[in-house]
Design a protein around this motif. Sequence first.
Motif, PDB file in Angstrom:
ATOM      1  N   SER A   1     -16.490   4.275   9.019  1.00  0.00           N
ATOM      2  CA  SER A   1     -15.885   5.606   9.155  1.00  0.00           C
ATOM      3  C   SER A   1     -15.669   6.287   7.803  1.00  0.00           C
ATOM      4  O   SER A   1     -15.431   7.489   7.750  1.00  0.00           O
ATOM      5  CB  SER A   1     -14.543   5.498   9.890  1.00  0.00           C
TER       6      SER A   1
ATOM      7  N   ARG B   1     -16.013   5.000  15.999  1.00  0.00           N
ATOM      8  CA  ARG B   1     -16.483   6.007  16.961  1.00  0.00           C
ATOM      9  C   ARG B   1     -16.314   5.529  18.402  1.00  0.00           C
ATOM     10  O   ARG B   1     -15.707   6.243  19.216  1.00  0.00           O
ATOM     11  CB  ARG B   1     -17.937   6.351  16.652  1.00  0.00           C
TER      12      ARG B   1
ATOM     13  N   ASP C   1     -12.598   5.148  19.452  1.00  0.00           N
ATOM     14  CA  ASP C   1     -11.820   6.379  19.517  1.00  0.00           C
ATOM     15  C   ASP C   1     -11.498   6.769  20.954  1.00  0.00           C
ATOM     16  O   ASP C   1     -10.403   7.248  21.239  1.00  0.00           O
ATOM     17  CB  ASP C   1     -12.582   7.508  18.816  1.00  0.00           C
TER      18      ASP C   1
END
Length: 974
Positions: free
Chosen positions: A213, A240, A243
Amino acid sequence: MSSIVTALGTLLIRDAIFLCILAAVFGLIAGTKRAAFAVMKRNFVGYFSNPTGYVFLCIFVFLTSVAAFWPYEFFNQNLATLDQLNYWYPLIMLVFIPAITMSIWAEEKRAGTDELLLTLPADDFDIVIGKYMAAAAIFTASLLFSQLSTFVTLAILTEGALDVGLIFTTYLGYWFVGVTMIAIGMVASFLTGNLTVGFILGALFNAPLAFASLADSIVGTRQVFGLDLAELVKNSGIARPFDDFGRGVISISSMAYFILVTVVALYICMVLIGRRHWTGGKDGNTMAYHYLARIIALIVITASAVVLFRNRDVARLDMTEGDVSSLAPATTELIENLESDRPIKIDAFISNDIPEMYARTRYELVTLLKEFQSEAAANGRTIEVNLHENIDLFSEEAAMAAERFGIEPVTRMVREQGSYQQKRLILGAAFRAGLEKVVVPIFEYGIPVEYELVRSINTVARGTRKRIGIVRTDAQLMGGVSTQGMQMRRIEKHPLMDELSKQYEVEQVDLEAPITPGVYDALVAVQPSSLAPPQFERLIEAVKAGVPTAVFEDPLPFARPDITATGAPKQQSGGMFGMGGGQQPKGDIRELWDVLELKSPGKPTAQYFNGDIVWQNFNPYPNLDMNVDPFWIFIDENAPGVESGQALSSESSITSGLRQVLALYSGAIQVNDNPTLQHTPLLQTGRDSGLLAFDTVSAVMQQGPGALAGAIEDFSPNQTLAMTIEGKTAPKSDDKDGDADGEKDNAEKPVDTTADPIRVAYIADTDLMLPVFLQLRADPNTAAELRFQFQNVTFLLNTIDWLTGETDFIEVRKHEPVFASLKLIDSVKESASRDVRGKRKEFDRQSKEAIREAEEERDRELQDLREELTELQKKSKDGRIPRAVIDAKTIEFQTKQERLQRALDVRRARVERESERNIAKIQRESDQRVTAIQNQVKAYAVALPCIPPLIVGVMVFASRRLRERENISKERLK
């Protein structure tokens, strides 16, 4: 307490369902692969029969608690989420996961038991999957313990009103992250026989996924074959896919990522454990290349599958109880209907230091932007979201936001850490599609985020906007100059026009020529009776022609005296120095009422009509002055004598779902007998309401609310303040046959079908659209003590959207996500604020009392001297007292008066300083109370969860030592 028990039961049920699914999978493997089950059991029992396992468990719980509750951002955000733990969790896993996996195979090699395992009647898959299941079971047990401790802390902080679904899905995401990193860590363990090296390699192999990230700061903006390298790296990491879980969403794409990466890692483990079969053979190098090609092919297939699932995320389930991470059905429908050939780009900019009042807005903005992107991908639409989070105010991203989109830092007065301070923040977004662009420079914390996003996306996607015509009247919504009140005054553009401009093309209409139907999608006429007769007639013709129109006609514009009242004559502008030049003809509102089949209670004047004013005895705000003006009409479902769905009509999409609207000195409207149009009331008063004549109100309103309240006599409940009118009107009867009311003629004549149906929203008040309501909507803390719930702006926007047919936006505004907040901290803050307000009033009272006593003391000291001076002045008229004596006494009086006044000023300043010092002291004490509670929560949340595993570890250690000493002779023990 019952709410906490209920929440705990809900969480345990979901955990039990998940564990049952997990047990079924493990049981299926154990039933078909007995050797794998034996390996799993041996490793699992061995880990927890050793005190070291409990030490690691204690460290894990300690680290997760510190990451979740210790950062200042947790209390600053004031939301019962695990955002802070989500941020630090990958780093915690880089420590905890290698601690589990380092001994999976390295310990077997070190102890020489690997040969024993390899000679069991089992294949390589049995050994690998058995050890993997053992490590996964160890991690699952640790995670459940952490979940329980986190739940208890949040349940206490929220007083049981926490979002169980969000907690469950977040920990489900933690589980997927952990089991994936375990599989990768096992690869490191199979490569070495040293525990330390196994720990280091396990952390190194997992580091790329954990730190992916941060690719923007490491890789920069490099392009590879036209692709953004930083974006590719970020998408390959665990942040990702995790999330979605962190926001309370279970998605197929996220689960597919973790499962596929785990499968690849386990396959590599099988290759490593099986290399003993071919490394020593003559084809060893060939087989190595063969398996390498297999692994590369599997990685490519996995990457392709992950991309496919992300671009076609067919199933997404929002588990949050407040629908925080889901879109309104109307929003989803709008996205489905977007033009696929117009890709939409959204650039959102969020600074790194967001005040507490904007924390919820920031959370909702980030969540919804990600949901928009996922929803668009699932429907084959293109919404590209460039989310620039945690940017510095002086960074290149902030400069780009200002230069390209005009999104600049805004300054807000906030209270944080015990003091008021000016704080600058960036919280805006730009929306682009082709040549269309809409910029939201700041998402105010009081305005629904989803509505702002949907409106902006839909506006740029369509490429064209509907047109709203603002009729130029005394209200001058578009700004101008007023000559009322004997002087010229500049009128600023109404902020509602800026709000409408985000969705529509807003133009001013002078009505110098007839309105052609179709030119404007809707007209807005505020106080149309102030128009000159020709303009007023053109407005009526436009209404009759079917042009949708919002009419705001107020018999008494309370807050805008420059607007001519319905029944008042209009003064002609001009004259010297802005003096009026006599009366000017204006429209008679009764002509419009005839068209709309309306009437209003009141009394006609020589030329016009004075409507009665509505009053109501209902005040939903106890903190508001108890003598609140009875002509402040709170339209609320809780008003006495109001049936459900009556005050704010549930029959109309405009008001359905609204809670409260405030009108000021409003008129009332009624429907004529035997109407041919459809009339739907929107706003109605309750039982304790009625009407008061305009003349009476005008005569006594200068005396205050008490005088007005005393003038009220009769009750007339359920007065209608606003309604919609739809349909076609029958032509007027000439009544040639002498009928009293012409009903027979009306019945015989058909309805006129040459024009579009009438579509009008009529509101008998202009004050409900005052700018202050837009200010309260954007900044509710303007009146934080009163906690106003006015939805006037929503009512106005809904009205315009209903007229233009944009009803989807009405539904979007109704979607209000419910966030779980830290009620315990809120109650402490509210109690402290209440104490501060009470003591502030007491100090103010004491200060005023002290100043009043000082003034009285001054007056007493001057009284004798003043009387003596007055007596001398009387005697001087007879010439008995020389003028010099009087002058000397006057100087003496003035000198003493000035001295006493200076003393009074000094005392007043001292009293004010003392009051300010006392207020600052109690404010500081209240802040210390809040900080003490927060620190206490931190200490308990971090320390208490570590105690149970430590106790169990000590018990295991003591039990193990006792078993070791059982077969030892007493002589050896000595």
